[in-house]
Design an enzyme around this catalytic site. Structure first.
Site, short mmCIF file in Angstrom:
data_model
loop_
_atom_site.label_atom_id
_atom_site.label_comp_id
_atom_site.label_asym_id
_atom_site.label_seq_id
_atom_site.Cartn_x
_atom_site.Cartn_y
_atom_site.Cartn_z
N GLN A 149 0.85 -1.20 0.00
CA GLN A 149 0.00 0.00 0.00
C GLN A 149 0.88 1.25 0.00
OE1 GLN A 149 -1.47 0.85 3.82
NE2 GLN A 149 -3.31 1.90 3.17
N GLY A 150 0.89 1.98 -1.10
CA GLY A 150 1.74 3.17 -1.20
C GLY A 150 0.95 4.44 -0.94
N SER B 74 1.29 6.45 2.63
CA SER B 74 2.03 7.38 3.51
C SER B 74 3.28 7.91 2.83
CB SER B 74 2.46 6.68 4.80
OG SER B 74 1.36 6.14 5.45
N SER C 279 4.52 -1.38 4.21
CA SER C 279 4.63 -2.74 4.75
C SER C 279 4.81 -3.74 3.62
CB SER C 279 3.37 -3.13 5.52
OG SER C 279 3.09 -2.21 6.52
N GLU D 252 -16.10 -7.58 4.88
CA GLU D 252 -15.91 -7.80 6.32
C GLU D 252 -14.68 -7.04 6.83
OE1 GLU D 252 -15.25 -8.96 10.03
OE2 GLU D 252 -13.88 -9.98 8.69
C1 LIG Z 1 1.97 -1.32 11.59
C2 LIG Z 1 1.87 -0.21 10.57
C3 LIG Z 1 1.84 -0.53 9.22
C4 LIG Z 1 1.76 0.50 8.27
N1 LIG Z 1 1.75 0.15 6.94
C5 LIG Z 1 1.62 1.10 6.01
C6 LIG Z 1 1.58 0.76 4.63
O1 LIG Z 1 1.69 -0.42 4.26
N2 LIG Z 1 1.44 1.74 3.72
C7 LIG Z 1 1.31 3.04 4.08
O2 LIG Z 1 1.12 3.87 3.19
N3 LIG Z 1 1.38 3.43 5.38
C8 LIG Z 1 1.54 2.48 6.36
N4 LIG Z 1 1.61 2.84 7.69
C9 LIG Z 1 1.69 4.23 8.01
C10 LIG Z 1 0.50 4.77 8.72
O3 LIG Z 1 -0.61 4.81 7.90
C11 LIG Z 1 0.92 6.14 9.25
O4 LIG Z 1 1.89 5.86 10.23
C12 LIG Z 1 -0.19 6.87 9.82
O5 LIG Z 1 -0.97 7.40 8.79
C13 LIG Z 1 0.31 8.00 10.75
O6 LIG Z 1 1.21 8.84 10.08
P1 LIG Z 1 2.62 9.25 10.69
O7 LIG Z 1 3.32 8.00 11.16
O8 LIG Z 1 3.33 10.12 9.72
O9 LIG Z 1 2.30 10.06 12.00
P2 LIG Z 1 1.80 11.61 12.16
O10 LIG Z 1 0.72 11.84 11.17
O11 LIG Z 1 3.06 12.43 11.99
O12 LIG Z 1 1.29 11.61 13.59
C14 LIG Z 1 2.17 11.62 14.73
C15 LIG Z 1 1.35 11.90 15.97
O13 LIG Z 1 0.69 13.19 15.86
C16 LIG Z 1 -0.71 13.05 16.06
N5 LIG Z 1 -1.41 13.98 15.17
C17 LIG Z 1 -1.32 14.04 13.83
N6 LIG Z 1 -2.08 15.04 13.35
C18 LIG Z 1 -2.66 15.63 14.42
C19 LIG Z 1 -3.57 16.73 14.57
N7 LIG Z 1 -4.02 17.43 13.52
N8 LIG Z 1 -3.97 17.04 15.80
C20 LIG Z 1 -3.51 16.35 16.88
N9 LIG Z 1 -2.67 15.31 16.80
C21 LIG Z 1 -2.24 14.95 15.58
C22 LIG Z 1 -1.04 11.62 15.70
O14 LIG Z 1 -2.20 11.17 16.39
C23 LIG Z 1 0.21 10.89 16.21
O15 LIG Z 1 0.13 10.63 17.59
C24 LIG Z 1 1.71 1.85 8.66
C25 LIG Z 1 1.75 2.15 10.03
C26 LIG Z 1 1.83 1.16 10.97
C27 LIG Z 1 1.89 1.53 12.42
#
Ligand SMILES: Cc1cc2nc3c(=O)[nH]c(=O)nc-3n(C[C@H](O)[C@H](O)[C@H](O)COP(=O)(O)OP(=O)(O)OC[C@H]3O[C@@H](n4cnc5c(N)ncnc54)[C@H](O)[C@@H]3O)c2cc1C
Length: 348
Positions: A130-131, A133, A165, A248
Site C-alpha cells: 500500500q503506497g 504514507s 509494509s 468484512e
Molecule cells: C503497523 C503499521 C503498518 C503500516 N503500513 C503502512 C503501509 O503499508 N502503507 C502506508 O502507506 N502506510 C503504512 N503505515 C503508516 C501509517 O498509515 C501512518 O503511520 C499513519 O498514517 C500516521 O502517520 P505518521 O506515522 O506520519 O504520524 P503523524 O501523522 O506524523 O502523527 C504523529 C502523531 O501526531 C498526532 N497527530 C497528527 N495530526 C494531528 C492533529 N491534527 N492534531 C492532533 N494530533 C495529531 C497523531 O495522532 C500521532 O500521535 C503503517 C503504520 C503502521 C503503524
C-alpha cells in the site's frame, strides 16, 4: 440482533477451528511469540504456505463472488472464519491484498482489472503493498505530494512513499499520486496500480528497533504506469480509497486474538506463585483480568454488530462502526499489554 449462531454456522465454526489448529502445528518455533520472527524469511515462508493451504480450500476469500475465486459466502460466515483464525493466531489472509485492494477492485475496478488481479489474490499467488504514507503525509494523508504526470497513455510517477509494509515481498503496489497539482488536498489525487518490477522503483528497508523488517521506503523515479492501471476516474482517487467498506472489516480477528492472549495470561496466572498463592488468587489481578475480559466481549459484540449491519446492507453505518472498532481494538491491545506487563513485573 441475535448473537446466537445457527447450527450450520456452529458446525462451520468447529470446522474452521479444527483446521486452524492443524495449520498451526506447522508453525515454526518462535512464530507465536516473536514479531521479529514473523517478519523473518522463515516467518514469511510459513505465512505464504498457510495462505496457499487456505486458498486450496477456497477459504482465503470465501466472501468474494465465485467468478473471482470466492464462494459467495455470507459476511457473517467470514466473521466466524476471522474469529477462529484470529484466536489461533493463523496468518489467515494478507490484509493488504485480501483485505484492501481486493474489495476496492470489487467495488470500483474495471472488469479487466478484476479479471487480472482478483483470481491470483484468491489463489495466494501475488502480494500487494500500500503506497499511501509519505514522509510528510501520514495522519493527514491528503497533503501527499508524489506526482503522477499524464503523458499520452501513461502516468510518469515521481516521489517517495514510506512505512510501506511488505513492499520487499510485494508483486504490486496500489498508490495515490497527485495528478492535478492545481487542486487542493484530497481533490486531484488518482489511485494507481503499479507493477513493482517497473523500472525506476527502489525499495529500501526501514527496520524496527528489534531488527524486524516489515516497513520500507519506496522511491519512484520516472516510473511509467499505463493509464489502464488507474482505478476510478482521474483525480477521483480519494473516493476510491474509501471504497472498501462493503466487505468484512469488523476487527473480529483482533478481538479474538486478544481473547487468546488473555486466556494465555490467565493460564500463567494460575501457575505462577507469589507469597504462597498463585497470581490468580490475587484480587487486584483478578479484577484487572475480569475488566479485560469484559472489554474484549464488548469489542466482539461491536464486531458482530458490524457484520450484521453489512448483511442488512447498511454499509455506511457499518463503515462508521468499523472505524470505531479499529480504534477500540488498537487501544484494547495496548491496555492488554500494559496490564500483562504489570502482572509479570520485571519478567515482562
Ligand atoms: C503497523 C503499521 C503498518 C503500516 N503500513 C503502512 C503501509 O503499508 N502503507 C502506508 O502507506 N502506510 C503504512 N503505515 C503508516 C501509517 O498509515 C501512518 O503511520 C499513519 O498514517 C500516521 O502517520 P505518521 O506515522 O506520519 O504520524 P503523524 O501523522 O506524523 O502523527 C504523529 C502523531 O501526531 C498526532 N497527530 C497528527 N495530526 C494531528 C492533529 N491534527 N492534531 C492532533 N494530533 C495529531 C497523531 O495522532 C500521532 O500521535 C503503517 C503504520 C503502521 C503503524
Amino acid at each position: 440482533m441475535d448473537f446466537k449462531l445457527t447450527p450450520e454456522q456452529e458446525a462451520l465454526r468447529k470446522e474452521f477451528e479444527g483446521y486452524a489448529e492443524e495449520l498451526m502445528k506447522d508453525a515454526p518455533p518462535g512464530w507465536e511469540t516473536s514479531m521479529e520472527f514473523q517478519y523473518s524469511d522463515e516467518g514469511w515462508e510459513f505465512t505464504k504456505r498457510t495462505h496457499e493451504r487456505l486458498a486450496e480450500k477456497g477459504w482465503l476469500v470465501r466472501h468474494w463472488p465465485r467468478e473471482y475465486g470466492g464462494m459467495n459466502a455470507p459476511i457473517v460466515e467470514q466473521l466466524i472464519y476471522s474469529e477462529a483464525m484470529g484466536y489461533h493466531r493463523v496468518p489467515a489472509g494478507d490484509i493488504i491484498s485480501v483485505g484492501m485492494i481486493g474489495p476496492t477492485l470489487l467495488a470500483i475496478g474495471s472488469e479487466e482489472q478484476k479479471q487480472e488481479h482478483l483470481p491470483p489474490i484468491a489463489r495466494a499467488e501475488i502480494y500487494w503493498c500500500q503506497g499511501w504514507s509519505e514522509p510528510n503525509a501520514g495522519s493527514d494523508l491528503a497533503c501527499l505530494v508524489t506526482r503522477g504526470v499524464r503523458v499520452g497513455d501513461k502516468y510518469v510517477v515521481n516521489g517517495q512513499k514510506t512505512w510501506t509494509s511488505n513492499a520487499h515481498h510485494a508483486d504490486w503496489c496500489f498508490m495515490l499520486a497527485r495528478t492535478n497539482p492545481e487542486e487542493k488536498r484530497s481533490r486531484g489525487l488518482s489511485f494507481l496500480l503499479v507493477d513493482m518490477k517497473t523500472h525506476g522503483i527502489t525499495i529500501r528497508p526501514l527496520c524496527g528497533m528489534e531488527g524486524s523488517h516489515l516497513f520500507n521506503e519506496v522511491y519512484f523515479d520516472d516510473v511509467h504506469v499505463p493509464v489502464e492501471n488507474r482505478v476510478g476516474e482521474e483525480n477521483d482517487g480519494w473516493r476510491v480509497t474509501r471504497a472498501t467498506m462493503n466487505f468484512e472489516r469488523s476487527g473480529a480477528n483482533s478481538f479474538a486474538g486478544v481473547r487468546r492472549s488473555l486466556d494465555d495470561l490467565i493460564a500463567a496466572c494460575r501457575e505462577i506463585e507469589w507469597y504462597d498463592k498463585t497470581l490468580a488468587d490475587n484480587p487486584l489481578i483478578r479484577h484487572r483480568l475480569a475488566q479485560l475480559s469484559m472489554e474484549i466481549e464488548a469489542g466482539r459484540a461491536l464486531a458482530h454488530r458490524i457484520a450484521w449491519s453489512q448483511e442488512k446492507g447498511e454499509f455506511l453505518q457499518a463503515a462508521h462502526l468499523a472505524s470505531a472498532s479499529k480504534v477500540y481494538a488498537s487501544e484494547l491491545s495496548q491496555r492488554f499489554s500494559s496490564i500483562a506487563c504489570q502482572v509479570f513485573g520485571l519478567y515482562s
